[in-house]
Design a protein around this motif. Structure first.
Motif, PDB file in Angstrom:
ATOM      1  N   PRO A 289       8.532   5.859 -29.196  1.00 42.30           N
ATOM      2  CA  PRO A 289       8.270   7.043 -28.382  1.00 42.30           C
ATOM      3  C   PRO A 289       8.205   8.287 -29.270  1.00 42.30           C
ATOM      4  O   PRO A 289       8.981   8.411 -30.214  1.00 42.30           O
TER       5      PRO A 289
ATOM      6  N   PHE B 155       9.228  11.668 -29.559  1.00 40.77           N
ATOM      7  CA  PHE B 155      10.179  12.580 -28.900  1.00 40.77           C
ATOM      8  C   PHE B 155       9.741  14.032 -28.980  1.00 40.77           C
ATOM      9  O   PHE B 155      10.129  14.854 -28.171  1.00 40.77           O
TER      10      PHE B 155
ATOM     11  N   ILE C 142       7.701  15.982 -18.476  1.00 46.03           N
ATOM     12  CA  ILE C 142       9.122  15.944 -18.096  1.00 46.03           C
ATOM     13  C   ILE C 142       9.627  14.507 -17.959  1.00 46.03           C
ATOM     14  O   ILE C 142      10.720  14.171 -18.394  1.00 46.03           O
ATOM     15  N   LYS C 143       8.817  13.665 -17.357  1.00 44.71           N
ATOM     16  CA  LYS C 143       9.244  12.280 -17.099  1.00 44.71           C
ATOM     17  C   LYS C 143       9.077  11.384 -18.334  1.00 44.71           C
ATOM     18  O   LYS C 143       9.289  10.169 -18.264  1.00 44.71           O
ATOM     19  N   GLY C 144       8.649  11.977 -19.418  1.00 47.20           N
ATOM     20  CA  GLY C 144       8.576  11.213 -20.660  1.00 47.20           C
ATOM     21  C   GLY C 144       7.331  10.346 -20.790  1.00 47.20           C
ATOM     22  O   GLY C 144       7.210   9.556 -21.734  1.00 47.20           O
TER      23      GLY C 144
ATOM     24  N   TYR D 141       5.589  10.631 -24.030  1.00 53.54           N
ATOM     25  CA  TYR D 141       6.221  10.059 -25.227  1.00 53.54           C
ATOM     26  C   TYR D 141       5.431   8.841 -25.710  1.00 53.54           C
ATOM     27  O   TYR D 141       5.379   8.533 -26.890  1.00 53.54           O
TER      28      TYR D 141
ATOM     29  N   MET E  98       6.545  -1.365 -20.250  1.00 49.79           N
ATOM     30  CA  MET E  98       6.685  -0.052 -19.622  1.00 49.79           C
ATOM     31  C   MET E  98       7.851  -0.110 -18.640  1.00 49.79           C
ATOM     32  O   MET E  98       7.924  -1.021 -17.815  1.00 49.79           O
ATOM     33  N   PRO E  99       8.783   0.843 -18.762  1.00 50.09           N
ATOM     34  CA  PRO E  99       9.917   0.845 -17.841  1.00 50.09           C
ATOM     35  C   PRO E  99       9.454   1.113 -16.409  1.00 50.09           C
ATOM     36  O   PRO E  99       8.428   1.754 -16.194  1.00 50.09           O
ATOM     37  N   ALA E 100      10.212   0.626 -15.435  1.00 49.22           N
ATOM     38  CA  ALA E 100       9.933   0.939 -14.035  1.00 49.22           C
ATOM     39  C   ALA E 100      10.511   2.318 -13.715  1.00 49.22           C
ATOM     40  O   ALA E 100      11.648   2.600 -14.076  1.00 49.22           O
ATOM     41  N   PHE E 101       9.709   3.160 -13.043  1.00 51.95           N
ATOM     42  CA  PHE E 101      10.170   4.525 -12.774  1.00 51.95           C
ATOM     43  C   PHE E 101      10.601   4.722 -11.322  1.00 51.95           C
ATOM     44  O   PHE E 101      10.915   5.831 -10.928  1.00 51.95           O
TER      45      PHE E 101
ATOM     46  N   SER F 154      13.642   6.758 -10.726  1.00 52.34           N
ATOM     47  CA  SER F 154      13.817   8.064 -11.378  1.00 52.34           C
ATOM     48  C   SER F 154      12.694   9.045 -11.038  1.00 52.34           C
ATOM     49  O   SER F 154      12.598  10.103 -11.643  1.00 52.34           O
TER      50      SER F 154
END
Lengths: 176, 478
Positions: B371, B373, B399-401, B404, B442-445, B448
């Motif tokens: 990522p 940063f 904001i939610k990255g 990145y 990919m992470p699950a959002f 969040s």
């Protein structure tokens, strides 16, 4: 130095004496070697056999922590040497989940140990080395880490928040 | 009279120490007359080692191996000590030169198959030396006891920890305890300045002894493959007929190249300076960006590319198998052709190795798997507006990255697919599913991101790559 070989046509006792002296030298040489090496090798290897210490370290007052996202805390590692200075510090990501409940993770990525960063808005831990990503419960979200973040024990004692310090967590993935 | 005195004094000394008897024959030993510019890399490696020993000893006069004093002493050497910056720079660039020259020397020996009979052990001692040199390079990087050094040792311990059965023991041996700290630096200092240099001195001694014993090899002759039955005799005959004394007939080339190497080392340290120190070595500080020195960067890249199930095999296998294959190479093939034209696989291996090294190193510098940063918000020129829901959606991407890992119009990381034209490729439902559930890497959002935030992000993404309709369409009557 001379290339002359020792005479071989010696009486038997002379040969025996030479064999005896050779053996004595080899044995004494071995003893000297052991006398020098054992204390040194033992000294160098001692850290391996030391029992891991688990000490509780205070990381702040209870009131310092608000319910919400993770904050980075610093504390002294379990068994620092006296010259360690700033390198005796260890870090953890700690979060006050509710009034009485805390959760803490070691900052070491479970891939190869790099320091993970908590990014508050997407609620993810991210590693700068090989792109490991974790959810806020420490489970792996993406990337190569084979295990969730290492959880550290937290307790509240007389209004202070304490973390149980542990050795640097190693991933120890076994060959499959 | 004074000349006579000097001669007599020298003769007195020479008679006692035996310079003319022992050293001169070594210097003037016969070498093949065709051993020309190809043969300069070994002596250049030795020359770089001399630079390392000398600058290292000087640095050790101020270097304090322990805790934060180490960092302070490095600061002192770099910023305050007279010529300290140049000395640290020379040690740094000297390390690069030594690694580079050792590898080039090895490639040259491999390409000319000089490792074949009777010089098998010349090669084997060289392989051991190469690995000790890499060990020096690695421990040296840690002695630069800043944030990067601390995290490099953690990574090294993690890698050692993967060894079956003895892994944790090995890791704690490297760390000098259970955690990285004061005992780690003193341990690495001892390895870097006592143990490994002693091994290198001994190894160089053996390497040189073997060179003297078997003689410098000739350039490969395509019509004369190595036959252990006849090689030695034929070599001796040829060398006595056509050989030239090493000093000065061959050595002048080594001297010119070594002068150049030391000149480059000194020049780099004067004009580029030593590598900047990261923040202090605080293991609790997360603001580090651990990267190894350039010669290990390819391996760093490999570790991000591997499927997880292969990783431990590679971490342990590459160094072990690499060493075994290199070390035993001359025992597998110690006779036959030496000429590169007769050994296409050898040439192919070197080219493949070089290209792989280059590509992985470039990949390592780019770090597209990590990522980003430091990514900035999308500018209005990319978003197309600086207000309204679209601008809000673009802001949320930051904001939610998302940025990145995803690039939009040249802004953002490269971990995930580029989203510059995603509006053309995916529908609203596709996007919502992917963001909520995550997917491959990919992470699950879902937990969040709120519904309204999700709508803003998706609305923004759907405009990517889609032609914007003109706000006031003009009447297009022909």
């Amino acid at each position: 130095m001379s290339d002359q070989q020792p005479p071989t046509d010696q009486p038997c006792c002379q040969l025996k004496r030479r064999t005896f002296l050779t053996r004595v030298s080899v044995i004494l040489g071995t003893i000297i070697g052991f006398m020098i090496a054992i204390p040194g090798v033992g000294y160098v290897l001692a850290p391996i056999f030391r029992k891991p210490k688990h000490k509780w370290r205070t990381v702040g007052k209870l009131d310092d922590f608000k319910v919400g996202g993770f904050v980075l805390v610093q504390y002294e590692d379990p068994s620092p040497v006296i010259w360690a200075g700033v390198t005796a510090k260890a870090g953890a990501w700690i979060r006050r989940v509710s009034e009485t409940e805390f959760i803490a993770f070691s900052i070491n990525c479970r891939h190869l140990g790099c320091p993970v960063r908590w990014v508050d808005d997407p609620k993810l831990f991210m590693c700068p080395c090989h792109g490991g990503v974790y959810y806020e419960d420490g489970t792996v979200a993406a990337g190569p880490p084979p295990e969730p973040l290492y959880k550290l024990n937290v307790r509240i004692s007389e209004g202070l928040v304490e973390i149980e310090t542990e050795p640097t967590p190693l991933t120890l993935t076994t060959l499959t | 009279m004074s000349n006579n005195f000097v001669t007599r004094t020298w003769n007195w000394i020479d008679n006692r120490i035996g310079f003319s008897d022992y050293i001169v024959p070594l210097m003037v030993h016969l070498v093949p007359d065709n051993a020309r510019w190809w043969y300069i890399f070994g002596s250049a490696t030795l020359c770089a080692f001399i630079v390392q020993v000398f600058t290292g000893v000087c640095l050790a006069m101020s270097y304090v191996p322990g805790g934060e004093e180490t960092y302070q002493s490095l600061k002192y050497i770099t910023d305050t000590a007279p010529l300290g910056s140049i000395l640290r720079g020379m040690h740094y660039y000297g390390a690069s030169a030594m690694v580079m020259m050792a590898v080039i020397h090895m490639v040259q020996v491999y390409m000319h198959a000089t490792y074949k009979y009777p010089r098998e052990m010349n090669w084997m001692s060289g392989v051991v030396l190469l690995f000790v040199v890499l060990g020096m390079a690695f421990t040296g990087q840690l002695l630069r006891w800043d944030a990067n050094g601390v995290w490099s040792v953690t990574v090294a311990a993690e890698m050692a920890g993967r060894t079956p059965i003895i892994g944790p023991t090995l890791a704690h041996f490297i760390l000098g305890g259970e955690t990285v700290g004061g005992s780690t630096i003193t341990r690495f200092f001892a390895m870097h300045v006592f143990i490994m240099p002693a091994l290198i001195f001994a190894g160089i001694g053996l390497h040189m002894l073997l060179i003297m014993r078997h003689g410098i090899s000739e350039m490969p002759d395509v019509n004369d493959p190595v036959d252990p039955e006849t090689y030695k005799e034929a070599y001796e005959k040829r060398i006595h007929k056509t050989g030239v004394p090493f000093w000065p007939d061959a050595m002048w080339r080594d001297m010119i190249f070594s002068t150049l190497i030391v000149g480059v080392i000194l020049g780099c340290s004067i004009f580029l300076g030593p590598p900047a120190l990261d923040p202090p070595p605080n293991p609790s500080s997360i603001n580090a960006n651990p990267l190894p020195d350039w010669y290990f960067l390819w391996y760093f890249a490999v570790l991000s590319l591997l499927p997880p199930q292969l990783e431990t095999w590679v971490i342990l296998g590459v160094p072990t198998i690499g060493f075994i294959v290199l070390f035993f190479l001359p025992l597998i093939s110690n006779k036959g052709h030496r000429a590169p034209s007769k050994r296409p696989w050898a040439g192919g291996t070197v080219i493949f190795g070089f290209v792989a090294f280059l590509v992985l190193t470039i990949y390592g510098y780019k770090k597209p798997w990590s990522p980003d940063f430091g990514v900035k918000e999308l500018p209005a020129s990319v978003v197309g507006t600086d207000h309204g829901p679209l601008a809000e959606g673009a802001k949320l991407m930051h904001i939610k990255g998302c940025l990145y890992c995803h690039d939009i119009g040249g802004y953002g990381g490269h971990r995930g697919p580029e989203l510059t034209e995603i509006g053309k490729l995916l529908t609203r439902d596709d996007l919502i599913i992917r963001i909520n559930n995550g997917g491959h890497n990919m992470p699950a959002f879902a937990s969040s991101i709120s519904d309204s935030e999700l709508q803003l992000v998706v609305d923004f993404l759907l405009t990517r790559g889609v032609e914007k309709e003109p706000e006031n369409p003009k009447s297009t009557t022909p």
